[in-house]
Design an enzyme around this catalytic site. Sequence first.
Site, short mmCIF file in Angstrom:
data_model
loop_
_atom_site.label_atom_id
_atom_site.label_comp_id
_atom_site.label_asym_id
_atom_site.label_seq_id
_atom_site.Cartn_x
_atom_site.Cartn_y
_atom_site.Cartn_z
N GLY A 1 0.84 -1.20 0.00
CA GLY A 1 0.00 0.00 0.00
C GLY A 1 0.87 1.24 0.00
N GLU A 2 0.35 2.31 0.58
CA GLU A 2 1.00 3.62 0.70
C GLU A 2 1.55 4.16 -0.61
OE1 GLU A 2 5.45 2.83 2.58
OE2 GLU A 2 3.75 2.40 3.89
N ALA A 3 0.95 3.75 -1.74
CA ALA A 3 1.33 4.20 -3.09
C ALA A 3 2.67 3.63 -3.56
CB ALA A 3 1.36 5.72 -3.20
#
Length: 338
Positions: free
Chosen positions: A304-306
């Site tokens: 996640g978190e880009a």
Amino acid sequence: MNHFPSPAAFEAALAALPPASTAARAAAEARQSRLTKPAGSLGRLEDIAIFLAGWQQRERPKIERARAIVFAGNHGVVARGVSAFPPGVTAQMVANFEAGGAAINALCLAAGIDLKVVAIDLDRPTADFAEAPAMSEAECLAALNAGAAAVEADLDLLILGEMGIGNSTAAAALCARSLGGDGALWVGPGTGVDAEGIARKREAVDRALDLHRGAPATPFDTLRRVGGREIAAIAGAVLRARQAAIPVVLDGFICCSAVAPLHAAQPGIVAHCLAGHCSAEPGHARLLEQLGLDPLLALDMRLGEASGAAVAAMVIRAAVAAHDRMATFDEASVSAGL
């Protein structure tokens, strides 16, 4: 500024999506045909350059202002034991982002991308959506507008990501309510829960689907009933980017789930989006197929978190560089018979 002052304004914006520039796409295609290489020999790099040209409305797209935005929020459904980590980790990771110590910080640095972190009411988790709507109308509008407000109109490329303990459960519920299926179809291990945790996640999703079955299935209502603040913010950012003709790179399962309710009503919403990667979360490949997005990478990432989208941005930069810097046959005095 409230870009979406009401649910009706949000739905109206979704119904009035501006298209890419066909003239710019055609000019970029023509340039590709004159570059010193066999036609099609750079594969998807050529497609990416033409895609960017259409949305940036110029024959030779550029990436001078690229930004990753990570939205963060907390979820009441965590009380059901659906996550391997406690909700306090969300705020701790936001602090890590701000201190420069997370994977997304390192990857943005490598990709030449600015990073912005938007934490939304971390001290107020959403309601447990298996018992009540996750957000009130006002809370969902506030989250949508937080996402829209974070998008600056002069960006060349927008990379989106999220942080929120428990949000893979919300993502599964969004996909199931928007695209069909149940908890068993959409739930995965997320941050690494065991078999019992997966069973609790499935039960939470199925309870939520039953609870909200009679409610309107509009994009706004689905987001507010089974989504989260950071997920609604991504939806707001995607729609605002479309209004500003900014191409978007989506990250993993949770990030893409924000688009699922919008896509169910308006499939054209993803026309300005690239899927950065296909994550290891089982539902992500299924979701991308439903959205009609072909991921640029498949590296078994599930952070996640880009992070996956930031890695994909390096490939996008390569596409832009080749398109812009290669000589044409005429410029290089090379026969066009390659």
